[in-house]
Design an enzyme around this catalytic site. Structure first.
Site, PDB file in Angstrom:
ATOM      1  N   GLU A  38       9.840   2.387   8.741  1.00 40.00           N
ATOM      2  CA  GLU A  38       9.203   1.922   7.845  1.00 40.00           C
ATOM      3  C   GLU A  38      10.003   1.898   6.431  1.00 40.00           C
ATOM      4  O   GLU A  38      10.497   2.758   5.738  1.00 40.00           O
ATOM      5  CB  GLU A  38       8.084   2.522   7.697  1.00 40.00           C
ATOM      6  CG  GLU A  38       7.066   1.836   6.498  1.00 40.00           C
ATOM      7  CD  GLU A  38       6.336   0.773   6.664  1.00 40.00           C
ATOM      8  OE1 GLU A  38       6.230   0.227   7.778  1.00 40.00           O
ATOM      9  OE2 GLU A  38       6.338  -0.150   5.475  1.00 40.00           O
ATOM     10  N   THR A  87       5.115  -5.493   7.102  1.00 35.25           N
ATOM     11  CA  THR A  87       5.489  -5.247   8.471  1.00 35.25           C
ATOM     12  C   THR A  87       5.173  -6.233   9.611  1.00 35.25           C
ATOM     13  O   THR A  87       5.947  -6.245  10.601  1.00 35.25           O
ATOM     14  CB  THR A  87       4.571  -3.709   8.730  1.00 35.25           C
ATOM     15  OG1 THR A  87       5.058  -2.827   7.848  1.00 35.25           O
ATOM     16  CG2 THR A  87       4.880  -3.328  10.121  1.00 35.25           C
ATOM     17  N   HIS A 204       6.344   5.082   3.814  1.00 39.13           N
ATOM     18  CA  HIS A 204       5.491   4.003   3.123  1.00 39.13           C
ATOM     19  C   HIS A 204       5.240   4.184   1.771  1.00 39.13           C
ATOM     20  O   HIS A 204       5.076   5.247   1.246  1.00 39.13           O
ATOM     21  CB  HIS A 204       4.056   3.779   4.003  1.00 39.13           C
ATOM     22  CG  HIS A 204       3.672   2.478   3.780  1.00 39.13           C
ATOM     23  ND1 HIS A 204       2.914   2.112   2.721  1.00 39.13           N
ATOM     24  CD2 HIS A 204       3.454   1.223   4.657  1.00 39.13           C
ATOM     25  CE1 HIS A 204       2.514   0.978   2.565  1.00 39.13           C
ATOM     26  NE2 HIS A 204       2.857   0.337   3.664  1.00 39.13           N
ATOM     27  N   ASP A 264      11.963  -2.507   8.373  1.00 38.88           N
ATOM     28  CA  ASP A 264      11.319  -3.784   8.296  1.00 38.88           C
ATOM     29  C   ASP A 264      11.205  -4.367   7.227  1.00 38.88           C
ATOM     30  O   ASP A 264      11.205  -5.681   7.051  1.00 38.88           O
ATOM     31  CB  ASP A 264       9.745  -3.223   8.479  1.00 38.88           C
ATOM     32  CG  ASP A 264       8.759  -2.528   7.737  1.00 38.88           C
ATOM     33  OD1 ASP A 264       9.681  -1.716   6.958  1.00 38.88           O
ATOM     34  OD2 ASP A 264       7.814  -2.434   7.880  1.00 38.88           O
ATOM     35  N   HIS A 265      11.487  -3.711   5.954  1.00 33.85           N
ATOM     36  CA  HIS A 265      11.567  -4.663   4.647  1.00 33.85           C
ATOM     37  C   HIS A 265      12.061  -3.705   3.417  1.00 33.85           C
ATOM     38  O   HIS A 265      12.042  -2.271   3.862  1.00 33.85           O
ATOM     39  CB  HIS A 265      10.097  -5.426   4.265  1.00 33.85           C
ATOM     40  CG  HIS A 265       9.062  -4.362   4.507  1.00 33.85           C
ATOM     41  ND1 HIS A 265       8.737  -3.312   3.549  1.00 33.85           N
ATOM     42  CD2 HIS A 265       7.881  -4.281   5.385  1.00 33.85           C
ATOM     43  CE1 HIS A 265       7.626  -2.621   4.045  1.00 33.85           C
ATOM     44  NE2 HIS A 265       7.081  -3.397   5.004  1.00 33.85           N
TER      45      HIS A 265
END
Ligand code: GP9
Ligand code: MN
Length: 438
Positions: A38, A87, A204, A264-265
């Site tokens: 994440e 996500t 996160h 993911d980013h």
């Protein structure tokens, strides 16, 4: 309509990048274990954070050991390509080789309606794989519980399968260590070969969720608390991954599996990057949108125990390119699938990244926020030469064609008409992810 598929098919035919023969099928028949890292950006790889005494602390030592190993196909110019679906967009890209939507989340809007020919489905129908997604958050987040049926996931272990309480979880679900520990009981029962993905979440935003023993890693010392926290949750994630590898080795699963890890980013948004600059050895005054673009790199690593053919590959690519890369390593021919990316290990590919808003990166240029930068200098090209103008026009068209092809497929639900893959259409009503106690 079905005729719209013709343009899509010719796009796919024109962009197919044949696999490197020496790598095709290298991991044939092995289990696939995806670890979703994440909000993990590439700059964390091999990064050492200095504490107040000037002592350096490696943030992700275990992941670094994989990244730097010849048993891992690692990439240092791999970019995320998500937009508002975050996500869920990454999941769309990684498992379908299609983009998310220009607005909102494809999972939420179309995931429960459209026909897909996604990784779990392809591997299930053609190679006999069992598939399972694991995630310690509620199943309807990002509409996963419906979308996964359409992607062909046999099992989805959501929060209802885990012991989640206020001590071991936060807003987005179970912390990574208990999440992976409690996943083992389900993983052990999967029929092999399996295709599995573990969506970790501890790292996160706002990165302040760790409690007690887990808070030992030093905080960074900037004026932005989000940045200060980020390294600590990333370090926790790294330890969770290490523990999971220990389990894989002890259980014997390790040798007949491959482990794919991806960020993911971004975790730190562009609006905060000036605060991050100094930690990256740059001055915040000189920080530009060029630098923001470079920070969209995320890790992508395919760890193949037993091989020494890996190493750090410098091709420019993104999440859309992951699926053909993986399928070729598994020995699956992709020519008859509608996938918009290109195998990152192919010698025939174009080194190129399309962002969801039409910007792009090549080995030479960064086009970001509608401005052109020279990668060699990092500077804005204020007066492009005639040749550059033509080059950029062609690259823009290339990016836009990839995006518009994706939008046509998704908005027109075109895969429902596509039969050349030989895959039979999924019936989502045949899937149920309900836990017995529900
Ligand atoms: C929640 C998690 C977070 O289930 O996957 O998604 P994000 O906020 O990163 O899109
Ligand atoms: Mn995310």
């Amino acid at each position: 309509s079905a005729t719209d598929l013709d343009a899509v098919k010719s796009y796919v035919r024109d962009h197919y990048a044949a696999p490197d023969e020496s790598l095709f099928g290298l991991a044939k028949g092995r289990n696939v274990i995806y670890l979703h890292l994440e909000s993990t950006q590439q700059f964390l790889i091999n990064y050492k954070l200095k504490d107040e005494n000037g002592v350096e602390h490696e943030v992700t030592p275990f992941i670094n050991s994989l990244y730097n190993s010849n048993s891992t196909f690692s990439f240092d110019n791999f970019f995320h390509q998500v937009k508002a679906g975050k996500t869920s967009d990454a999941e769309t890209l990684m498992e379908n080789s299609l983009f998310g939507l220009d607005q909102g989340s494809l999972f939420t809007q179309l995931g429960g309606k459209n026909t897909f020919q996604a990784a779990p489905n392809i591997l299930g129908q053609t190679q006999g794989y069992t598939s399972a997604a694991f995630h310690g958050n509620v199943g309807n987040f990002w509409n996963r519980n419906e979308t996964y049926k359409h992607l062909g996931y046999d099992y989805f272990f959501d929060a209802s399968y885990y012991d989640v309480n206020s001590d071991n979880s936060f807003q987005y679900g179970l912390n990574d260590k208990p999440f992976l520990q409690q996943s083992v009981q389900y993983l052990e029962h999967l029929q092999q070969p399996f295709y599995s993905k573990f969506i970790m979440v501890s790292n996160h935003f706002p990165y302040s969720q760790l409690k007690g023993d887990e808070t030992g890693f030093p905080m960074a010392n900037t004026s932005d608390q989000t940045i200060n926290n980020y390294f600590s949750t990333a370090n926790y994630m790294d330890t969770a991954v290490k523990e999971f590898f220990d389990y894989l080795k002890a259980s014997g699963l390790y040798d007949n599996s491959i482990i794919v890890m991806y960020g993911d980013h971004y975790g730190i948004s562009n609006s905060r990057n000036k605060q991050l600059a100094e930690l990256l050895g740059k001055s915040s005054d000189e920080w530009s949108n060029y630098d923001n673009a470079q920070l969209q790199r995320v890790p992508y690593m395919i760890h193949v125990p037993g091989t020494d053919k890996g190493g750090i590959n410098h091709t420019y690519g993104g999440e859309v390119d992951a699926l053909p890369t993986l399928l070729h390593l598994l020995g699956v021919d992709t020519q008859n699938y509608i996938q918009l990316g290109q195998d990152l290990l192919s010698k025939k590919r174009d080194s190129f990244v399309t962002f969801r808003d039409g910007d792009f990166v090549t080995p030479e240029y960064t086009y970001y926020g509608n401005k052109l930068y020279d990668n060699k200098t990092g500077l804005l090209i204020e007066e492009p030469t005639e040749a550059q103008v033509a080059q950029v026009k062609a690259l823009k068209e290339k990016a836009n064609l990839q995006l518009s092809t994706s939008d046509q497929i998704n908005n027109g639900d075109l895969l429902r008409f596509y039969t050349d893959s030989g895959l039979k259409t999924i019936d989502p009503t045949e899937y149920s992810y309900l836990h017995q106690n529900d």
